[in-house]
Design a protein around this motif. Structure first.
Motif, PDB file in Angstrom:
ATOM      1  N   PRO A  27       0.841  -1.198   0.000  1.00  0.00           N
ATOM      2  CA  PRO A  27       0.000   0.000   0.000  1.00  0.00           C
ATOM      3  C   PRO A  27       0.874   1.245   0.000  1.00  0.00           C
ATOM      4  O   PRO A  27       1.959   1.254   0.585  1.00  0.00           O
ATOM      5  CB  PRO A  27      -0.784  -0.107   1.301  1.00  0.00           C
ATOM      6  N   LYS A  28       0.390   2.282  -0.682  1.00  0.00           N
ATOM      7  CA  LYS A  28       1.186   3.507  -0.740  1.00  0.00           C
ATOM      8  C   LYS A  28       0.277   4.716  -0.848  1.00  0.00           C
ATOM      9  O   LYS A  28      -0.873   4.609  -1.270  1.00  0.00           O
ATOM     10  CB  LYS A  28       2.140   3.469  -1.932  1.00  0.00           C
ATOM     11  N   ALA A  29       0.815   5.842  -0.451  1.00  0.00           N
ATOM     12  CA  ALA A  29       0.100   7.102  -0.604  1.00  0.00           C
ATOM     13  C   ALA A  29       0.167   7.505  -2.075  1.00  0.00           C
ATOM     14  O   ALA A  29       1.173   7.295  -2.742  1.00  0.00           O
ATOM     15  CB  ALA A  29       0.725   8.175   0.269  1.00  0.00           C
ATOM     16  N   MET A  30      -0.938   8.066  -2.558  1.00  0.00           N
ATOM     17  CA  MET A  30      -0.990   8.518  -3.947  1.00  0.00           C
ATOM     18  C   MET A  30      -1.623   9.897  -4.000  1.00  0.00           C
ATOM     19  O   MET A  30      -2.517  10.215  -3.221  1.00  0.00           O
ATOM     20  CB  MET A  30      -1.813   7.547  -4.806  1.00  0.00           C
ATOM     21  N   ARG A  31      -1.171  10.676  -4.964  1.00  0.00           N
ATOM     22  CA  ARG A  31      -1.771  11.978  -5.208  1.00  0.00           C
ATOM     23  C   ARG A  31      -3.037  11.787  -6.048  1.00  0.00           C
ATOM     24  O   ARG A  31      -3.201  10.790  -6.742  1.00  0.00           O
ATOM     25  CB  ARG A  31      -0.778  12.883  -5.915  1.00  0.00           C
ATOM     26  N   TYR A  32      -3.897  12.788  -5.987  1.00  0.00           N
ATOM     27  CA  TYR A  32      -5.149  12.765  -6.742  1.00  0.00           C
ATOM     28  C   TYR A  32      -4.895  12.480  -8.221  1.00  0.00           C
ATOM     29  O   TYR A  32      -5.560  11.643  -8.828  1.00  0.00           O
ATOM     30  CB  TYR A  32      -5.870  14.105  -6.563  1.00  0.00           C
ATOM     31  N   SER A  33      -3.921  13.173  -8.800  1.00  0.00           N
ATOM     32  CA  SER A  33      -3.654  13.015 -10.233  1.00  0.00           C
ATOM     33  C   SER A  33      -3.189  11.597 -10.571  1.00  0.00           C
ATOM     34  O   SER A  33      -3.533  11.076 -11.631  1.00  0.00           O
ATOM     35  CB  SER A  33      -2.612  14.038 -10.699  1.00  0.00           C
ATOM     36  N   GLU A  34      -2.453  10.957  -9.678  1.00  0.00           N
ATOM     37  CA  GLU A  34      -2.019   9.573  -9.912  1.00  0.00           C
ATOM     38  C   GLU A  34      -3.215   8.628  -9.928  1.00  0.00           C
ATOM     39  O   GLU A  34      -3.313   7.754 -10.785  1.00  0.00           O
ATOM     40  CB  GLU A  34      -1.050   9.112  -8.813  1.00  0.00           C
ATOM     41  N   ILE A  35      -4.103   8.824  -8.969  1.00  0.00           N
ATOM     42  CA  ILE A  35      -5.307   7.980  -8.900  1.00  0.00           C
ATOM     43  C   ILE A  35      -6.161   8.211 -10.137  1.00  0.00           C
ATOM     44  O   ILE A  35      -6.648   7.264 -10.763  1.00  0.00           O
ATOM     45  CB  ILE A  35      -6.111   8.276  -7.617  1.00  0.00           C
ATOM     46  N   SER A  36      -6.335   9.461 -10.511  1.00  0.00           N
ATOM     47  CA  SER A  36      -7.148   9.813 -11.673  1.00  0.00           C
ATOM     48  C   SER A  36      -6.614   9.180 -12.955  1.00  0.00           C
ATOM     49  O   SER A  36      -7.378   8.648 -13.762  1.00  0.00           O
ATOM     50  CB  SER A  36      -7.206  11.332 -11.819  1.00  0.00           C
ATOM     51  N   ARG A  37      -5.301   9.233 -13.154  1.00  0.00           N
ATOM     52  CA  ARG A  37      -4.698   8.621 -14.350  1.00  0.00           C
ATOM     53  C   ARG A  37      -4.877   7.108 -14.359  1.00  0.00           C
ATOM     54  O   ARG A  37      -5.090   6.498 -15.398  1.00  0.00           O
ATOM     55  CB  ARG A  37      -3.211   8.952 -14.431  1.00  0.00           C
ATOM     56  N   LEU A  38      -4.795   6.503 -13.198  1.00  0.00           N
ATOM     57  CA  LEU A  38      -4.898   5.055 -13.083  1.00  0.00           C
ATOM     58  C   LEU A  38      -6.316   4.560 -13.360  1.00  0.00           C
ATOM     59  O   LEU A  38      -6.509   3.515 -13.977  1.00  0.00           O
ATOM     60  CB  LEU A  38      -4.454   4.629 -11.682  1.00  0.00           C
ATOM     61  N   LEU A  39      -7.319   5.317 -12.929  1.00  0.00           N
ATOM     62  CA  LEU A  39      -8.718   4.899 -13.067  1.00  0.00           C
ATOM     63  C   LEU A  39      -9.322   5.482 -14.344  1.00  0.00           C
ATOM     64  O   LEU A  39     -10.044   6.479 -14.308  1.00  0.00           O
ATOM     65  CB  LEU A  39      -9.533   5.335 -11.849  1.00  0.00           C
ATOM     66  N   ALA A  40      -9.047   4.844 -15.430  1.00  0.00           N
ATOM     67  CA  ALA A  40      -9.547   5.313 -16.722  1.00  0.00           C
ATOM     68  C   ALA A  40     -11.069   5.439 -16.695  1.00  0.00           C
ATOM     69  O   ALA A  40     -11.771   4.523 -16.258  1.00  0.00           O
ATOM     70  CB  ALA A  40      -9.120   4.351 -17.822  1.00  0.00           C
ATOM     71  N   GLY A  41     -11.544   6.603 -17.122  1.00  0.00           N
ATOM     72  CA  GLY A  41     -12.986   6.805 -17.234  1.00  0.00           C
ATOM     73  C   GLY A  41     -13.649   7.465 -16.046  1.00  0.00           C
ATOM     74  O   GLY A  41     -14.820   7.822 -16.119  1.00  0.00           O
ATOM     75  N   VAL A  42     -12.952   7.623 -14.938  1.00  0.00           N
ATOM     76  CA  VAL A  42     -13.573   8.272 -13.783  1.00  0.00           C
ATOM     77  C   VAL A  42     -13.562   9.783 -14.003  1.00  0.00           C
ATOM     78  O   VAL A  42     -12.565  10.348 -14.436  1.00  0.00           O
ATOM     79  CB  VAL A  42     -12.864   7.887 -12.456  1.00  0.00           C
ATOM     80  N   SER A  43     -14.698  10.410 -13.729  1.00  0.00           N
ATOM     81  CA  SER A  43     -14.768  11.863 -13.854  1.00  0.00           C
ATOM     82  C   SER A  43     -14.149  12.513 -12.618  1.00  0.00           C
ATOM     83  O   SER A  43     -14.043  11.892 -11.553  1.00  0.00           O
ATOM     84  CB  SER A  43     -16.222  12.324 -13.992  1.00  0.00           C
TER      85      SER A  43
END
Length: 145
Positions: free
Chosen positions: A59-75
Motif C-alpha cells: 500500500p502507498k500514498a498517492m496523489r489525486y492526479s495519480e489515482i485519476s490517471r490510473l482509473l480510466a474513465g472516472v470523472s
C-alpha cells in the motif's frame, strides 16, 4: 457500559436486511465500482492482471492526479466524491503538505486496508470470469433476437 461493550452490542443489533439499518448505507457505498478500484489503487494493485498475494505491491500514498490517471474513465467529480466519502468513513486519510503548489495525498487506513482485502476478491473474480459472462450475454442475446 464500556466502549468495547457498546461496540459488541452494536454488532449484534446491525442487520442489513432491516430497512433502517445504517449498514445498508455502508454496503451501498462499498459496492460502488470506483470505491473498489480506489481501494485497489491505494493498496498498490496497479497491475491490470488479477492480484497475486505473493506479488502484490505494498500500500502507498498517492496523489489525486495519480489515482485519476490510473482509473480510466472516472470523472473528476466522481473521484472527488469517492475520495471524500472514503475519508469520511475512515477508510483513507487525506494529507495536505504545504508546498507550492499544495500537495495532497491519499492513503489507506487500517480499516480501509481490511476492506480492500475483501474487495480485491471481487475485482479478481470479475477479471477472471469476464469471458464466461460475455459468452452468457452473447448466448442470451442470440436467443432473444
Amino acid at each position: 457500559m464500556t466502549a468495547a461493550q457498546k461496540r459488541a452490542q452494536a454488532k449484534v443489533e446491525y442487520n442489513a436486511f432491516l430497512a433502517g439499518c445504517p449498514s445498508r448505507q455502508l454496503l451501498d457505498r462499498i459496492s460502488d465500482k470506483w470505491v473498489v478500484l480506489v481501494l485497489c489503487a491505494l493498496a498498490g494493485e496497479n497491475n491490470p492482471e488479477p492480484p497475486d498475494a505473493a506479488h502484490a505491491d505494498a500500500p502507498k500514498a498517492m496523489r489525486y492526479s495519480e489515482i485519476s490517471r490510473l482509473l480510466a474513465g472516472v470523472s473528476q467529480k466522481m473521484l472527488t466524491q469517492t475520495l471524500r466519502s472514503l475519508e469520511h468513513d475512515g477508510l483513507l486519510t487525506r494529507t495536505v503538505t504545504p508546498t507550492v503548489p499544495v500537495t495532497v495525498s491519499y492513503e489507506l487506513t487500517d480499516l480501509g486496508l481490511s476492506l480492500h482485502h475483501m474487495t480485491r476478491g471481487l475485482r479478481n473474480w470479475a477479471q477472471t470470469h469476464m469471458p464466461e459472462v460475455l459468452a452468457h450475454r452473447e448466448n442470451r442475446e442470440a436467443r432473444t433476437s
